[in-house]
Design a protein around this motif. Structure first.
Motif, PDB file in Angstrom:
ATOM      1  N   ARG A  97       0.828  -1.198   0.000  1.00 55.39           N
ATOM      2  CA  ARG A  97       0.000   0.000   0.000  1.00 55.39           C
ATOM      3  C   ARG A  97       0.861   1.245   0.000  1.00 55.39           C
ATOM      4  NH1 ARG A  97      -4.982  -0.946  -1.792  1.00 55.39           N
ATOM      5  NH2 ARG A  97      -5.906  -2.773  -0.791  1.00 55.39           N
ATOM      6  N   PRO A  98       0.412   2.335  -0.658  1.00 55.19           N
ATOM      7  CA  PRO A  98       1.250   3.532  -0.797  1.00 55.19           C
ATOM      8  C   PRO A  98       1.570   4.235   0.506  1.00 55.19           C
ATOM      9  CG  PRO A  98      -0.938   3.912  -1.708  1.00 55.19           C
ATOM     10  CD  PRO A  98      -0.838   2.452  -1.406  1.00 55.19           C
ATOM     11  N   ASN A  99       0.830   3.983   1.579  1.00 53.65           N
ATOM     12  CA  ASN A  99       1.155   4.681   2.813  1.00 53.65           C
ATOM     13  C   ASN A  99       2.054   3.855   3.710  1.00 53.65           C
ATOM     14  OD1 ASN A  99      -0.848   2.787   3.512  1.00 53.65           O
ATOM     15  ND2 ASN A  99      -1.303   3.919   5.356  1.00 53.65           N
TER      16      ASN A  99
ATOM     17  N   TYR B  32      -4.378   6.603   9.149  1.00 52.51           N
ATOM     18  CA  TYR B  32      -2.937   6.396   9.102  1.00 52.51           C
ATOM     19  C   TYR B  32      -2.242   7.755   9.109  1.00 52.51           C
ATOM     20  CZ  TYR B  32      -4.515   1.792   7.726  1.00 52.51           C
ATOM     21  OH  TYR B  32      -5.147   0.579   7.706  1.00 52.51           O
ATOM     22  N   MET B  34       1.462   9.965   9.232  1.00 50.46           N
ATOM     23  CA  MET B  34       2.877   9.905   8.940  1.00 50.46           C
ATOM     24  C   MET B  34       3.519  11.279   9.042  1.00 50.46           C
ATOM     25  SD  MET B  34       1.903   7.601   5.750  1.00 50.46           S
ATOM     26  CE  MET B  34       0.263   8.266   5.998  1.00 50.46           C
ATOM     27  N   TYR B  49       5.469   6.655  11.446  1.00 50.52           N
ATOM     28  CA  TYR B  49       4.235   6.128  10.861  1.00 50.52           C
ATOM     29  C   TYR B  49       3.435   5.475  11.980  1.00 50.52           C
ATOM     30  CZ  TYR B  49       1.362   2.606   8.436  1.00 50.52           C
ATOM     31  OH  TYR B  49       0.334   1.816   8.009  1.00 50.52           O
ATOM     32  N   ALA B  92      -3.786   9.307   5.800  1.00 48.64           N
ATOM     33  CA  ALA B  92      -4.447   8.475   4.803  1.00 48.64           C
ATOM     34  C   ALA B  92      -5.636   7.750   5.427  1.00 48.64           C
ATOM     35  CB  ALA B  92      -3.463   7.470   4.213  1.00 48.64           C
ATOM     36  N   TYR B  97      -5.773   4.422   0.851  1.00 48.41           N
ATOM     37  CA  TYR B  97      -4.433   4.461   1.428  1.00 48.41           C
ATOM     38  C   TYR B  97      -3.557   5.537   0.812  1.00 48.41           C
ATOM     39  CZ  TYR B  97      -5.751  -0.079   3.320  1.00 48.41           C
ATOM     40  OH  TYR B  97      -6.396  -1.085   3.970  1.00 48.41           O
TER      41      TYR B  97
END
Lengths: 113, 111
Positions: A97-99, B32, B34, B49, B92, B97
């Motif tokens: 996944r991109p994150n 999410y 970061m 993260y 995200a 995502y």
């Protein structure tokens, strides 16, 4: 382990021309994302490729396109360049996944004159 | 209102100071979180993260997430001149995502 490699580092093009930028992801990474970074708009998502398929797309006009090859290397193309396309174009790779722990290249600085 | 808001700074602090960098976001679906560091003429580098509320520590860096307030922070202890860079928050959702980035805060740590 080699990092993400983007070529060329710098590019100067004239309005109306087209340009192709290249990105080689970290070995084993299958997700490649492209971003445009400008002082005014910050980092904006262009599109993401995974296993040669475009999985996600940002809100950019159709002049911006990309593709991914079987070895996960990716290219993005911008046709009919406009002055506003001048920016730093960044590529990021991740394993899935991109994150998830995305690694960025140093970018290609595109100047449109 | 942008989805992710971040004060561009610059934030100038003396060496050894504790630095606090912050972002607010509007979409409660974000899961999410970061933090990236970007030096001049370089690509962003992932620092932290996390996907939960609370604190996460890594060396001199602590990331803090408060989902109820939609507020995230990055603390840098014992800041060094080499920490001078632009710090980007990115958030995200669990759907695409795809991270949405803040505009970045420019940090200057002077000796």
């Amino acid at each position: 382990k080699a990092g993400v490699t983007q070529t060329p580092r710098y590019l100067i093009k004239t309005r109306g021309q087209q340009v192709t930028l290249s990105c080689s992801p970290i070995s084993g990474h299958r997700s490649v994302s492209w971003y445009q970074q400008t002082p005014g708009q910050g980092l904006q998502f262009l599109f993401e490729y995974f296993s040669e398929t475009q999985r996600n797309k940002g809100n950019f006009p159709g002049r911006f396109s990309g593709r991914q090859f079987s070895n996960s290397r990716s290219e993005m193309n911008v046709s009919t360049l406009e002055l506003g396309d001048s920016a730093l174009y960044l590529c990021a790779s991740s394993s899935d996944r991109p994150n998830t722990e995305a690694f960025f290249g140093q970018g290609t600085r595109l100047t449109v004159v | 209102q942008k989805e992710v808001e971040q004060d561009p700074g610059p934030l100038s602090v003396p060496e050894g100071a504790i630095v606090s960098l912050n972002c607010t976001y509007s979409n409660s679906a974000f899961q999410y979180f970061m933090w990236y560091r970007q030096y001049s003429r370089k690509g962003p580098e992932l620092l932290m993260y996390t996907y939960s509320s609370g604190n996460k520590e890594d060396g001199r860096f602590t990331a803090q997430v408060d989902k109820s307030s939609k507020y995230i922070s990055l603390f840098i202890r014992d800041s060094q001149p080499s920490d001078s860079a632009t710090y980007l928050c990115a958030i995200a959702s669990g759907g695409s995502y795809i991270p949405t980035f803040g505009r970045g805060t420019s940090l200057i740590v002077h000796p």
